[in-house]
Design a protein around this motif. Structure first.
Motif, PDB file in Angstrom:
ATOM      1  N   LEU A 184      25.521  -7.390  23.949  1.00 15.34           N
ATOM      2  CA  LEU A 184      25.461  -8.660  24.665  1.00 15.34           C
ATOM      3  C   LEU A 184      26.133  -9.761  23.847  1.00 15.34           C
ATOM      4  O   LEU A 184      26.913 -10.566  24.385  1.00 15.34           O
ATOM      5  N   GLY A 185      25.854  -9.801  22.544  1.00 19.84           N
ATOM      6  CA  GLY A 185      26.476 -10.803  21.686  1.00 19.84           C
ATOM      7  C   GLY A 185      27.983 -10.665  21.635  1.00 19.84           C
ATOM      8  O   GLY A 185      28.721 -11.658  21.645  1.00 19.84           O
ATOM      9  N   LYS A 186      28.480  -9.428  21.599  1.00 26.45           N
ATOM     10  CA  LYS A 186      29.931  -9.200  21.576  1.00 26.45           C
ATOM     11  C   LYS A 186      30.581  -9.634  22.887  1.00 26.45           C
ATOM     12  O   LYS A 186      31.646 -10.269  22.885  1.00 26.45           O
ATOM     13  N   ARG A 187      29.927  -9.316  24.005  1.00 24.71           N
ATOM     14  CA  ARG A 187      30.484  -9.750  25.301  1.00 24.71           C
ATOM     15  C   ARG A 187      30.527 -11.265  25.391  1.00 24.71           C
ATOM     16  O   ARG A 187      31.508 -11.849  25.875  1.00 24.71           O
ATOM     17  N   ALA A 188      29.466 -11.904  24.924  1.00 26.31           N
ATOM     18  CA  ALA A 188      29.423 -13.367  24.971  1.00 26.31           C
ATOM     19  C   ALA A 188      30.485 -13.970  24.052  1.00 26.31           C
ATOM     20  O   ALA A 188      31.119 -14.977  24.398  1.00 26.31           O
ATOM     21  N   ALA A 189      30.706 -13.363  22.883  1.00 26.76           N
ATOM     22  CA  ALA A 189      31.729 -13.880  21.962  1.00 26.76           C
ATOM     23  C   ALA A 189      33.125 -13.752  22.571  1.00 26.76           C
ATOM     24  O   ALA A 189      33.963 -14.649  22.416  1.00 26.76           O
ATOM     25  N   ARG A 190      33.373 -12.653  23.265  1.00 29.07           N
ATOM     26  CA  ARG A 190      34.672 -12.498  23.943  1.00 29.07           C
ATOM     27  C   ARG A 190      34.823 -13.544  25.051  1.00 29.07           C
ATOM     28  O   ARG A 190      35.896 -14.126  25.225  1.00 29.07           O
ATOM     29  N   GLU A 191      33.748 -13.779  25.789  1.00 27.93           N
ATOM     30  CA  GLU A 191      33.779 -14.783  26.855  1.00 27.93           C
ATOM     31  C   GLU A 191      34.088 -16.159  26.270  1.00 27.93           C
ATOM     32  O   GLU A 191      34.832 -16.946  26.851  1.00 27.93           O
ATOM     33  N   ALA A 192      33.504 -16.433  25.108  1.00 24.81           N
ATOM     34  CA  ALA A 192      33.705 -17.737  24.466  1.00 24.81           C
ATOM     35  C   ALA A 192      35.030 -17.818  23.709  1.00 24.81           C
ATOM     36  O   ALA A 192      35.384 -18.887  23.211  1.00 24.81           O
ATOM     37  N   GLU A 193      35.720 -16.684  23.610  1.00 20.14           N
ATOM     38  CA  GLU A 193      36.981 -16.610  22.867  1.00 20.14           C
ATOM     39  C   GLU A 193      36.782 -17.056  21.421  1.00 20.14           C
ATOM     40  O   GLU A 193      37.535 -17.861  20.872  1.00 20.14           O
ATOM     41  N   GLU A 194      35.726 -16.484  20.798  1.00 20.85           N
ATOM     42  CA  GLU A 194      35.364 -16.823  19.422  1.00 20.85           C
ATOM     43  C   GLU A 194      35.383 -15.561  18.562  1.00 20.85           C
ATOM     44  O   GLU A 194      34.391 -14.834  18.470  1.00 20.85           O
ATOM     45  N   PRO A 195      36.515 -15.250  17.918  1.00 23.67           N
ATOM     46  CA  PRO A 195      36.609 -14.010  17.142  1.00 23.67           C
ATOM     47  C   PRO A 195      35.650 -13.939  15.957  1.00 23.67           C
ATOM     48  O   PRO A 195      35.247 -12.851  15.546  1.00 23.67           O
ATOM     49  N   MET A 196      35.255 -15.078  15.396  1.00 21.76           N
ATOM     50  CA  MET A 196      34.313 -15.035  14.279  1.00 21.76           C
ATOM     51  C   MET A 196      32.973 -14.472  14.721  1.00 21.76           C
ATOM     52  O   MET A 196      32.363 -13.651  14.033  1.00 21.76           O
ATOM     53  N   TYR A 197      32.499 -14.922  15.877  1.00 22.21           N
ATOM     54  CA  TYR A 197      31.221 -14.416  16.389  1.00 22.21           C
ATOM     55  C   TYR A 197      31.332 -12.950  16.780  1.00 22.21           C
ATOM     56  O   TYR A 197      30.386 -12.167  16.596  1.00 22.21           O
ATOM     57  N   LEU A 198      32.479 -12.556  17.307  1.00 25.64           N
ATOM     58  CA  LEU A 198      32.695 -11.157  17.661  1.00 25.64           C
ATOM     59  C   LEU A 198      32.691 -10.287  16.407  1.00 25.64           C
ATOM     60  O   LEU A 198      32.067  -9.207  16.385  1.00 25.64           O
ATOM     61  N   ALA A 199      33.348 -10.742  15.351  1.00 26.48           N
ATOM     62  CA  ALA A 199      33.385  -9.982  14.103  1.00 26.48           C
ATOM     63  C   ALA A 199      31.987  -9.851  13.496  1.00 26.48           C
ATOM     64  O   ALA A 199      31.586  -8.776  13.031  1.00 26.48           O
ATOM     65  N   HIS A 200      31.229 -10.939  13.523  1.00 32.34           N
ATOM     66  CA  HIS A 200      29.882 -10.924  12.933  1.00 32.34           C
ATOM     67  C   HIS A 200      28.971  -9.963  13.679  1.00 32.34           C
ATOM     68  O   HIS A 200      28.268  -9.140  13.066  1.00 32.34           O
ATOM     69  N   ALA A 201      28.965 -10.039  15.004  1.00 32.99           N
ATOM     70  CA  ALA A 201      28.105  -9.147  15.794  1.00 32.99           C
ATOM     71  C   ALA A 201      28.502  -7.687  15.591  1.00 32.99           C
ATOM     72  O   ALA A 201      27.642  -6.802  15.483  1.00 32.99           O
ATOM     73  N   THR A 202      29.804  -7.422  15.527  1.00 36.64           N
ATOM     74  CA  THR A 202      30.276  -6.048  15.350  1.00 36.64           C
ATOM     75  C   THR A 202      29.881  -5.512  13.982  1.00 36.64           C
ATOM     76  O   THR A 202      29.454  -4.353  13.850  1.00 36.64           O
ATOM     77  N   ALA A 203      30.004  -6.330  12.945  1.00 34.13           N
ATOM     78  CA  ALA A 203      29.644  -5.890  11.595  1.00 34.13           C
ATOM     79  C   ALA A 203      28.152  -5.613  11.484  1.00 34.13           C
ATOM     80  O   ALA A 203      27.729  -4.607  10.885  1.00 34.13           O
TER      81      ALA A 203
END
Length: 375
Positions: A184-203
């Motif tokens: 859910l966090g990764k989908r939301a980060a993609r929606e927000a176009e925020e790669p930092m949040y996507l990287a953090h959730a993935t890690a």
């Protein structure tokens, strides 16, 4: 219903009798009215065998004690709070979402920050109701936000909240919920176009794989997180990602990769004692924190330098980081065990056990149990 309660109880190593005592202790502390000890023993047995439904009065107590959601406790999937029936209801929800202002988004972020602080100081088990409700409100706001100018800030708030909820779920032993919340966090980060949040959730999601006994896959995922973050990441987040890679490589028995990642983390960490990343408030990392992380990774690969790093980190530890303190004591126990210093290892495991019991961390208790078996 049967498996949910029994699984949550067993994940804490509690007997049915221990659960009864914990229910009674919770009732005394919170002024709640519960049945007699003899009746509670019958209730617990019948709840687990599906012979008696768990009423909301007891479900509230059990959620707080065991750190589970209603769906996990009662054997149901998370139910959507959205029940739009017909166009009138749908339009009402879309209009309400359009009215979400930047002030409301800031309120969402403040609520996440409060939950993060409470989690750090008290542990995650008692926060499951608040965290579940917070995520539901954010998901609802995003679901019915039609326009980009509304969706992006809500999605960003959801990305941060979902990643926090996932880490809390992992700490509570709810691995599947953790995985779903990271998604859910990764989908939301993609929606927000925020790669930092996507990287953090993935890690952080890589730790779920590690705990599930798949460290090689976790190494690949944490490196994918670095790729997803790209060049837009702050230096502190990049350092954090390399430190995470170092720990996961250590758990995957890749000592050379671990040391290389540690060198990169040290090289990229901004100087000074400031720990919080202003570009990503969920990241806390300064020299003291990194020293603790380095000690943890070195302990996992049997390096003698781990002990001095870990004692330095323990001396500098913020006393409000209770779960992190338990982790340092576990790391020191691990390091002393590797050196066959069993008395010191026992002392640190005793401290770790007290702190883990204070926060209700299933994840820490599992590690303590594994280390204790080595004595």
């Amino acid at each position: 219903m049967t498996n949910g309660l029994r699984t949550a109880r067993n994940s804490r190593g509690w007997s049915q009798e221990r659960l009864v005592r914990e229910i009674e202790r919770y009732a005394r502390q919170h002024g709640a009215v519960v049945a007699s000890t003899a009746s509670l023993r019958v209730y617990v047995s019948e709840w687990e065998n599906g012979k008696r439904p768990i009423t909301e009065r007891y479900a509230k107590v059990l959620r707080a004690l065991l750190g589970v959601t209603d769906g996990e406790l009662l054997g149901r999937d998370r139910e959507s709070s959205v029940t739009a029936d017909g166009y009138d209801e749908l339009v009402n929800r879309i209009d309400a979402a359009r009215a979400v202002s930047l002030t409301m988004v800031e309120t969402f972020a403040d609520q996440t920050e409060l939950l993060r602080t409470m989690d750090r100081q008290m542990g995650s088990a008692g926060l499951v109701d608040e965290m579940t409700a917070h995520l539901a409100r954010l998901e609802d706001a995003l679901t019915f936000a039609a326009l980009p100018e509304t969706r992006r800030p809500v999605a960003l708030a959801l990305a941060g909240a979902a990643t926090l909820a996932a880490w809390q779920a992992l700490d509570s032993g709810a691995a599947e919920r953790a995985w779903r919340d990271y998604e859910l966090g990764k989908r939301a980060a993609r929606e927000a176009e925020e790669p930092m949040y996507l990287a953090h959730a993935t890690a952080e999601q890589a730790y779920v794989l590690c705990d599930a006994g798949r460290p090689a896959a976790a190494v690949r995922l944490v490196r994918e997180a670095q790729r997803l973050g790209g060049t837009s990441m702050s230096p502190r987040l990049r350092s954090w990602l390399y430190a995470a890679e170092a720990e996961i490589c250590a758990r995957a028995s890749l000592p050379d990769d671990c040391r290389r990642a540690l060198d990169n983390a040290i090289r990229l960490l901004p100087p000074g004692q400031e720990a919080r990343d202003p570009d990503m408030l969920s990241i806390f990392l300064n020299q003291d924190h990194l020293s603790r992380w380095r000690g943890n990774a070195l302990a996992l690969i049997g390096d003698d330098d781990a002990v001095s790093d870990l004692y330095s980190s323990l001396d500098a530890m913020d006393p409000t980081f209770i779960r992190a303190s338990a982790g340092v004591h576990c790391d020191l126990a691990h390091a002393h065990l590797a050196r066959q210093e069993y008395d010191q290892a026992r002392d640190h495991l005793q401290h770790a056990r007290l702190l883990a019991n204070q926060t209700g961390s299933v994840r820490q208790r599992r590690r303590i149990s594994q280390l204790t078996s080595g004595l």
